[in-house]
Write an enzyme that holds these catalytic residues in place. Structure first.
Site, PDB file in Angstrom:
ATOM      1  CB  THR A  24      -0.916   0.001   1.230  1.00 54.11           C
ATOM      2  OG1 THR A  24      -1.827  -1.086   1.121  1.00 54.11           O
ATOM      3  CG2 THR A  24      -1.699   1.305   1.346  1.00 54.11           C
ATOM      4  CD  GLN A  98      -2.859  -7.645  -2.550  1.00 55.05           C
ATOM      5  OE1 GLN A  98      -3.025  -6.557  -2.013  1.00 55.05           O
ATOM      6  NE2 GLN A  98      -2.047  -8.578  -2.071  1.00 55.05           N
ATOM      7  CG  HIS A 175      -4.886  -9.038  -0.051  1.00 54.02           C
ATOM      8  ND1 HIS A 175      -4.207  -9.970   0.693  1.00 54.02           N
ATOM      9  CD2 HIS A 175      -4.500  -7.821   0.449  1.00 54.02           C
ATOM     10  CE1 HIS A 175      -3.452  -9.370   1.592  1.00 54.02           C
ATOM     11  NE2 HIS A 175      -3.600  -8.059   1.457  1.00 54.02           N
ATOM     12  CG  ASN A 178      -1.595  -9.269   4.956  1.00 54.07           C
ATOM     13  OD1 ASN A 178      -1.136 -10.383   5.175  1.00 54.07           O
ATOM     14  ND2 ASN A 178      -0.951  -8.359   4.249  1.00 54.07           N
ATOM     15  CE1 TYR A 180      -6.670  -4.658   5.328  1.00 50.40           C
ATOM     16  CE2 TYR A 180      -4.972  -5.985   4.277  1.00 50.40           C
ATOM     17  CZ  TYR A 180      -5.343  -4.860   5.004  1.00 50.40           C
ATOM     18  OH  TYR A 180      -4.401  -3.957   5.406  1.00 50.40           O
ATOM     19  NE  ARG A 227       1.141 -11.181  -0.170  1.00 52.73           N
ATOM     20  CZ  ARG A 227       1.734 -10.227   0.544  1.00 52.73           C
ATOM     21  NH1 ARG A 227       1.011  -9.331   1.188  1.00 52.73           N
ATOM     22  NH2 ARG A 227       3.042 -10.135   0.595  1.00 52.73           N
ATOM     23  CG  ASN A 235      -5.677  -5.467   9.648  1.00 50.48           C
ATOM     24  OD1 ASN A 235      -5.497  -4.357  10.135  1.00 50.48           O
ATOM     25  ND2 ASN A 235      -5.276  -5.767   8.416  1.00 50.48           N
TER      26      ASN A 235
END
Length: 363
Positions: A24, A98, A175, A178, A180, A227, A235
């Site tokens: 990002t 992504q 994605h 992480n 999300y 990914r 998170n």
């Protein structure tokens, strides 16, 4: 060295086995979330990578959780990304976008008018989120997604993938890492649903697999990667009892779909629990396709992992920020430039397109 050898990824011949990892950078237009010429310059400077994977790009207005991250659901955004793909292809590079929906990792101030904070399970994520309007703010409360919301989100991913191909991308990366939205559905820690999108391993994986299956049908399996971040804690993710079995099942299902790669990230270099070698091996056995390894790699470790066939490609992240010519620097053994962390997410060219290359300042 194997690191600098060409590699056949689906229908594309990569010039080397070095991947620029998604990072990002928050340089999209604040109101349209569209990339511009500055973003095209940034990626074009780094086109020597065998494959570039862009920063997280939302397939939906609801997924624009951070300020100034790009989207790919409007004509303006697609037109902006065309500048990027042209810049990379003109230099002989390859680039996947992504697709990242932030889900509950969101503050409403970062969303466009009419968008909502959605998640598999309602509630408020711990911690705070930066907003351009009001600085740091607690995360906004997410509404639990209905069955209709889930189907709409799947359509958004598929439509965004089609738009990506129209914008010139070589493929898309889903994605599912992480913390999300896709990872939120997969995790028994964040997904407390009791319908057929929650509960068992198969049910928690269903959202990801339906998106992957329909995306493959829409644009072709050689253009779809994913990914994953086993043992990731970003998170408010957490390790849960069935985590090893969950990722083994998911990897096997992805293998049946024939995705062109699985991008496996290990965030232990950033303080997360290390991914146990046994888990990587279970994924490797279940998924027979190309594996991209990511997480704190340097040249020596990358080459070692390639030589022992732990993966086919190696992703480098932060070194690409300060070194637009990272491939050349790794080949020649030249000193690497340390990136300025204070400019990772700030608007403008400073700390973005102004890092020097071995032949002078990047242009």
């Amino acid at each position: 060295m194997k690191l600098f050898e060409s590699f056949q990824l689906g229908s594309k011949t990569l010039s080397n086995r070095i991947v620029m990892a998604p990072m990002t950078r928050s340089r999209a237009h604040a109101s349209t979330n569209a990339p511009d010429e500055l973003v095209a310059t940034y990626y074009g400077q780094r086109a020597d990578a065998g494959l570039i994977i862009t920063e997280g790009t939302s397939p939906s207005p609801n997924g624009l959780g951070y300020p100034r991250i790009p989207g790919l659901f409007s004509k303006a955004q697609a037109d902006g990304w065309r500048l990027v793909t042209d810049a990379v292809h003109e230099k002989g590079g390859h680039i996947f976008v992504q697709l990242m929906h932030t889900g509950r990792v969101t503050h409403k101030d970062n969303l466009p008018e009419g968008a909502e904070v959605l998640a598999p399970t309602g509630g408020t994520l711990v911690g705070e989120m930066y907003t351009d309007a009001n600085g740091m703010q607690p995360h906004s409360t997410a509404r639990e997604m209905t069955s209709e919301d889930i189907q709409q989100a799947i359509r958004e991913y598929v439509d965004s993938a089609k738009l990506a191909i129209e914008a010139g991308f070589d493929g898309v990366e889903l994605h599912a890492a992480n913390g999300y939205l896709l990872a939120q559905f997969l995790s028994a820690h964040s997904n407390k649903r009791t319908d057929h999108y929650g509960g068992s391993i198969e049910s928690r994986a269903r959202f990801i697999l339906e998106i992957a299956e329909q995306t493959v049908a829409a644009i072709g399996k050689d253009k779809v990667g994913i990914r994953l971040s086993p043992y990731g804690i970003l998170n408010d993710m957490a390790v849960y009892d069935s985590i090893d079995e969950t990722f083994e099942y998911l990897a096997g299902a992805l293998d049946k779909l024939g995705l062109v790669y699985v991008h496996l990230v290990d965030h232990s270099s950033m303080g997360a629990p290390a991914v146990p070698p046994t888990v990587v091996e279970r994924i490797r056995q279940a998924y027979k396709g190309n594996l991209i390894l990511s997480g704190g790699y340097d040249k020596a470790r990358a080459e070692e992992n390639l030589q022992k066939e732990a993966g086919e490609l190696i992703a480098f992240g932060r070194p690409f920020i300060g070194n637009p010519d990272l491939v050349q620097r790794l080949q020649t053994g030249a000193e690497l430039v340390d990136a300025d962390q204070s400019t990772f997410y700030t608007p403008g060219a400073k700390g973005y397109t102004d890092y020097p290359s071995l032949v002078g300042t990047a242009e």
